[in-house]
Design a protein around this motif. Structure first.
Motif, PDB file in Angstrom:
ATOM      1  N   ASP A 133     -16.472  12.184  -7.633  1.00  0.00           N
ATOM      2  CA  ASP A 133     -15.650  12.950  -6.704  1.00  0.00           C
ATOM      3  C   ASP A 133     -14.422  12.159  -6.286  1.00  0.00           C
ATOM      4  OD1 ASP A 133     -16.896  11.067  -5.166  1.00  0.00           O
ATOM      5  OD2 ASP A 133     -17.856  12.473  -3.808  1.00  0.00           O
ATOM      6  N   VAL A 134     -14.349  10.905  -6.773  1.00  0.00           N
ATOM      7  CA  VAL A 134     -13.193  10.053  -6.523  1.00  0.00           C
ATOM      8  C   VAL A 134     -12.892   9.270  -7.789  1.00  0.00           C
ATOM      9  CG1 VAL A 134     -12.260   8.129  -5.183  1.00  0.00           C
ATOM     10  CG2 VAL A 134     -13.729   9.806  -4.070  1.00  0.00           C
ATOM     11  N   LEU A 135     -11.647   9.216  -8.189  1.00  0.00           N
ATOM     12  CA  LEU A 135     -11.211   8.382  -9.301  1.00  0.00           C
ATOM     13  C   LEU A 135     -10.208   7.369  -8.782  1.00  0.00           C
ATOM     14  CD1 LEU A 135     -10.665  10.771 -12.351  1.00  0.00           C
ATOM     15  CD2 LEU A 135     -12.572   9.228 -11.928  1.00  0.00           C
ATOM     16  N   ARG A 136     -10.301   6.149  -9.295  1.00  0.00           N
ATOM     17  CA  ARG A 136      -9.375   5.104  -8.872  1.00  0.00           C
ATOM     18  C   ARG A 136      -8.075   5.208  -9.662  1.00  0.00           C
ATOM     19  NH1 ARG A 136      -9.841   0.819  -5.805  1.00  0.00           N
ATOM     20  NH2 ARG A 136     -12.089   1.163  -5.642  1.00  0.00           N
ATOM     21  N   ILE A 137      -6.962   5.032  -8.952  1.00  0.00           N
ATOM     22  CA  ILE A 137      -5.642   4.995  -9.577  1.00  0.00           C
ATOM     23  C   ILE A 137      -4.962   3.718  -9.106  1.00  0.00           C
ATOM     24  CG2 ILE A 137      -3.478   6.225  -9.976  1.00  0.00           C
ATOM     25  CD1 ILE A 137      -4.808   8.729  -8.941  1.00  0.00           C
ATOM     26  N   GLY A 138      -5.115   2.656  -9.873  1.00  0.00           N
ATOM     27  CA  GLY A 138      -4.581   1.381  -9.438  1.00  0.00           C
ATOM     28  C   GLY A 138      -5.223   0.981  -8.125  1.00  0.00           C
ATOM     29  N   SER A 139      -4.424   0.793  -7.090  1.00  0.00           N
ATOM     30  CA  SER A 139      -4.943   0.418  -5.777  1.00  0.00           C
ATOM     31  C   SER A 139      -5.260   1.635  -4.917  1.00  0.00           C
ATOM     32  CB  SER A 139      -3.924  -0.460  -5.048  1.00  0.00           C
ATOM     33  OG  SER A 139      -2.696   0.222  -4.894  1.00  0.00           O
ATOM     34  N   GLY A 140      -5.074   2.847  -5.449  1.00  0.00           N
ATOM     35  CA  GLY A 140      -5.335   4.061  -4.699  1.00  0.00           C
ATOM     36  C   GLY A 140      -6.505   4.836  -5.262  1.00  0.00           C
ATOM     37  N   LEU A 142      -8.014   9.043  -6.168  1.00  0.00           N
ATOM     38  CA  LEU A 142      -7.790  10.472  -6.315  1.00  0.00           C
ATOM     39  C   LEU A 142      -9.045  11.193  -5.856  1.00  0.00           C
ATOM     40  CD1 LEU A 142      -6.063  12.854  -7.345  1.00  0.00           C
ATOM     41  CD2 LEU A 142      -7.049  12.469  -9.610  1.00  0.00           C
ATOM     42  N   HIS A 143      -8.936  11.981  -4.778  1.00  0.00           N
ATOM     43  CA  HIS A 143     -10.074  12.699  -4.201  1.00  0.00           C
ATOM     44  C   HIS A 143     -10.115  14.119  -4.764  1.00  0.00           C
ATOM     45  CE1 HIS A 143     -11.075   9.690  -1.052  1.00  0.00           C
ATOM     46  NE2 HIS A 143      -9.794   9.379  -1.190  1.00  0.00           N
ATOM     47  N   VAL A 144     -11.280  14.476  -5.315  1.00  0.00           N
ATOM     48  CA  VAL A 144     -11.388  15.739  -6.039  1.00  0.00           C
ATOM     49  C   VAL A 144     -11.368  16.935  -5.091  1.00  0.00           C
ATOM     50  CG1 VAL A 144     -12.846  17.120  -7.558  1.00  0.00           C
ATOM     51  CG2 VAL A 144     -12.650  14.647  -7.906  1.00  0.00           C
ATOM     52  N   GLY A 145     -12.280  16.946  -4.093  1.00  0.00           N
ATOM     53  CA  GLY A 145     -12.422  18.118  -3.239  1.00  0.00           C
ATOM     54  C   GLY A 145     -11.131  18.570  -2.590  1.00  0.00           C
ATOM     55  N   PRO A 146     -10.478  17.688  -1.828  1.00  0.00           N
ATOM     56  CA  PRO A 146      -9.245  18.107  -1.141  1.00  0.00           C
ATOM     57  C   PRO A 146      -7.989  18.017  -2.008  1.00  0.00           C
ATOM     58  CG  PRO A 146      -9.844  15.896  -0.469  1.00  0.00           C
ATOM     59  CD  PRO A 146     -10.952  16.374  -1.364  1.00  0.00           C
ATOM     60  N   ARG A 147      -8.137  17.594  -3.272  1.00  0.00           N
ATOM     61  CA  ARG A 147      -6.984  17.414  -4.172  1.00  0.00           C
ATOM     62  C   ARG A 147      -5.922  16.527  -3.508  1.00  0.00           C
ATOM     63  NH1 ARG A 147      -7.046  23.258  -5.611  1.00  0.00           N
ATOM     64  NH2 ARG A 147      -5.076  23.455  -4.507  1.00  0.00           N
ATOM     65  N   GLU A 148      -6.351  15.319  -3.141  1.00  0.00           N
ATOM     66  CA  GLU A 148      -5.462  14.383  -2.460  1.00  0.00           C
ATOM     67  C   GLU A 148      -5.495  13.022  -3.131  1.00  0.00           C
ATOM     68  OE1 GLU A 148      -5.670  15.966   2.166  1.00  0.00           O
ATOM     69  OE2 GLU A 148      -6.923  14.287   1.522  1.00  0.00           O
ATOM     70  N   VAL A 149      -4.368  12.330  -3.053  1.00  0.00           N
ATOM     71  CA  VAL A 149      -4.291  10.927  -3.443  1.00  0.00           C
ATOM     72  C   VAL A 149      -4.278  10.095  -2.168  1.00  0.00           C
ATOM     73  CG1 VAL A 149      -2.820   9.145  -4.448  1.00  0.00           C
ATOM     74  CG2 VAL A 149      -3.128  11.322  -5.634  1.00  0.00           C
ATOM     75  N   GLU A 150      -5.139   9.087  -2.141  1.00  0.00           N
ATOM     76  CA  GLU A 150      -5.157   8.158  -1.014  1.00  0.00           C
ATOM     77  C   GLU A 150      -4.573   6.825  -1.471  1.00  0.00           C
ATOM     78  OE1 GLU A 150      -8.248   6.140   2.215  1.00  0.00           O
ATOM     79  OE2 GLU A 150      -8.986   7.479   0.640  1.00  0.00           O
ATOM     80  N   THR A 151      -3.519   6.384  -0.830  1.00  0.00           N
ATOM     81  CA  THR A 151      -2.874   5.131  -1.203  1.00  0.00           C
ATOM     82  C   THR A 151      -3.627   3.955  -0.597  1.00  0.00           C
ATOM     83  OG1 THR A 151      -1.378   5.137   0.702  1.00  0.00           O
ATOM     84  CG2 THR A 151      -0.648   6.311  -1.269  1.00  0.00           C
ATOM     85  N   ASP A 153      -2.752   1.883   1.594  1.00  0.00           N
ATOM     86  CA  ASP A 153      -2.593   1.753   3.043  1.00  0.00           C
ATOM     87  C   ASP A 153      -3.167   2.933   3.814  1.00  0.00           C
ATOM     88  OD1 ASP A 153      -0.783   3.715   2.489  1.00  0.00           O
ATOM     89  OD2 ASP A 153       0.994   2.565   3.068  1.00  0.00           O
ATOM     90  N   GLY A 154      -3.919   3.800   3.116  1.00  0.00           N
ATOM     91  CA  GLY A 154      -4.619   4.891   3.784  1.00  0.00           C
ATOM     92  C   GLY A 154      -3.864   6.200   3.872  1.00  0.00           C
ATOM     93  N   GLU A 155      -2.629   6.256   3.395  1.00  0.00           N
ATOM     94  CA  GLU A 155      -1.882   7.521   3.406  1.00  0.00           C
ATOM     95  C   GLU A 155      -2.506   8.491   2.414  1.00  0.00           C
ATOM     96  OE1 GLU A 155       2.621   9.287   2.575  1.00  0.00           O
ATOM     97  OE2 GLU A 155       2.140   7.188   2.124  1.00  0.00           O
ATOM     98  N   ARG A 156      -2.631   9.744   2.817  1.00  0.00           N
ATOM     99  CA  ARG A 156      -3.201  10.770   1.935  1.00  0.00           C
ATOM    100  C   ARG A 156      -2.118  11.780   1.596  1.00  0.00           C
ATOM    101  NH1 ARG A 156      -9.276  10.419   2.448  1.00  0.00           N
ATOM    102  NH2 ARG A 156      -9.381  12.319   1.221  1.00  0.00           N
ATOM    103  N   ILE A 157      -1.962  12.029   0.303  1.00  0.00           N
ATOM    104  CA  ILE A 157      -0.892  12.886  -0.208  1.00  0.00           C
ATOM    105  C   ILE A 157      -1.526  14.067  -0.925  1.00  0.00           C
ATOM    106  CG2 ILE A 157       1.128  12.993  -1.723  1.00  0.00           C
ATOM    107  CD1 ILE A 157       1.242   9.875  -1.394  1.00  0.00           C
ATOM    108  N   ALA A 158      -1.250  15.270  -0.448  1.00  0.00           N
ATOM    109  CA  ALA A 158      -1.819  16.480  -1.046  1.00  0.00           C
ATOM    110  C   ALA A 158      -1.086  16.830  -2.338  1.00  0.00           C
ATOM    111  CB  ALA A 158      -1.730  17.637  -0.058  1.00  0.00           C
ATOM    112  N   LEU A 159      -1.857  17.310  -3.306  1.00  0.00           N
ATOM    113  CA  LEU A 159      -1.299  17.725  -4.588  1.00  0.00           C
ATOM    114  C   LEU A 159      -1.537  19.212  -4.801  1.00  0.00           C
ATOM    115  CD1 LEU A 159      -2.544  14.839  -6.928  1.00  0.00           C
ATOM    116  CD2 LEU A 159      -0.351  15.006  -5.734  1.00  0.00           C
ATOM    117  N   ALA A 160      -0.585  19.855  -5.455  1.00  0.00           N
ATOM    118  CA  ALA A 160      -0.789  21.229  -5.897  1.00  0.00           C
ATOM    119  C   ALA A 160      -1.818  21.236  -7.033  1.00  0.00           C
ATOM    120  CB  ALA A 160       0.533  21.825  -6.372  1.00  0.00           C
TER     121      ALA A 160
END
Length: 226
Positions: A133-140, A142-151, A153-160
């Motif tokens: 339900d989570v994939l790592r992208i470098g130091s961040g 990718l959260h599956v359920g909410p379709r968000e990237v978490e950086t 520093d904890g910032e969460r960025i929503a994706l279409a």
């Protein structure tokens, strides 16, 4: 794909103290496309398992410095969920139960066939990816359920939806270079032109930074880093 299917991007940690087995398995697994790190004692294996990101671990039961079961137990106690294949010359039912209870996902008794080891490792990687339900992208992440990237520093960025689908394909096989046509088929099946891939790569870079998706000149795209 621009790379052959046998060249999987899976990152593998091999913890084994027999130098001949380390050499043999490292060569075989690298030929199959794995990125292989090795440790020849349990303490080093535990350190790598805790500090680096792997897709699968292969751990010998009997190791110097720290036993393989102790390595497993300590990894699980630190919430490391990476699939683990336990290798051992100890093949009794009691030994297998001990290994599985310690946190192993699979158990293979020495001597073993290389083809069987390879098939079991592929199955572990596939199952882990299917459950993720989570994939790592470098130091961040990718959260599956909410379709968000978490950086980092904890910032969460929503994706279409399509941005997420494209990033998921790239993140699922992070070492693979995909052509535009392959990404169009995987994510934008109904789109008539591969140029739609460039458009969504642009969208991802606008949200996540240019380094999020790496262009491989003349071939296509692969996952970058946050």
């Amino acid at each position: 794909m621009a790379q052959e299917d046998t060249h999987n991007p899976w990152r593998l940690l091999l913890v084994e103290d027999d130098p001949d087995i380390v050499t043999m398995l490292s060569e075989v697994l690298r030929d199959e496309g794995y990125e292989v790190d090795t440790a020849t004692d349990g303490q080093r294996g535990l350190h790598l398992g805790l500090t680096r990101q792997y897709d699968v671990l292969v751990v010998d039961r009997r190791l110097p410095a720290l036993d393989g079961l102790d390595v497993l137990a300590r990894l699980r106690s630190r919430a490391v969920r990476t699939p683990v294949m336990l290798l051992t010359a100890m093949g009794t039912v009691h030994d297998r139960v001990d290994g599985l209870d310690a946190g192993a996902d699979d158990y293979l008794v020495k001597p073993f066939e290389l083809d069987e080891l390879s098939a079991r490792l592929r199955a572990l990687c596939r199952r882990a990816l299917d459950r993720a339900d989570v994939l790592r992208i470098g130091s961040g992440q990718l959260h599956v359920g909410p379709r968000e990237v978490e950086t980092a520093d904890g910032e969460r960025i929503a994706l279409a939806a399509r941005e997420f689908a494209l990033l998921w394909v790239l993140a699922s096989r992070p070492g693979t270079v995909y052509s535009r046509a392959e990404l169009r088929r995987a994510v934008f099946q109904e789109a008539p032109a591969s140029s739609i891939v460039d458009t969504y790569v642009y969208y991802l870079r606008r949200k996540l930074g240019r380094q999020a998706v790496h262009t491989v000149r003349g071939l296509g795209y692969r996952l970058g880093a946050l």
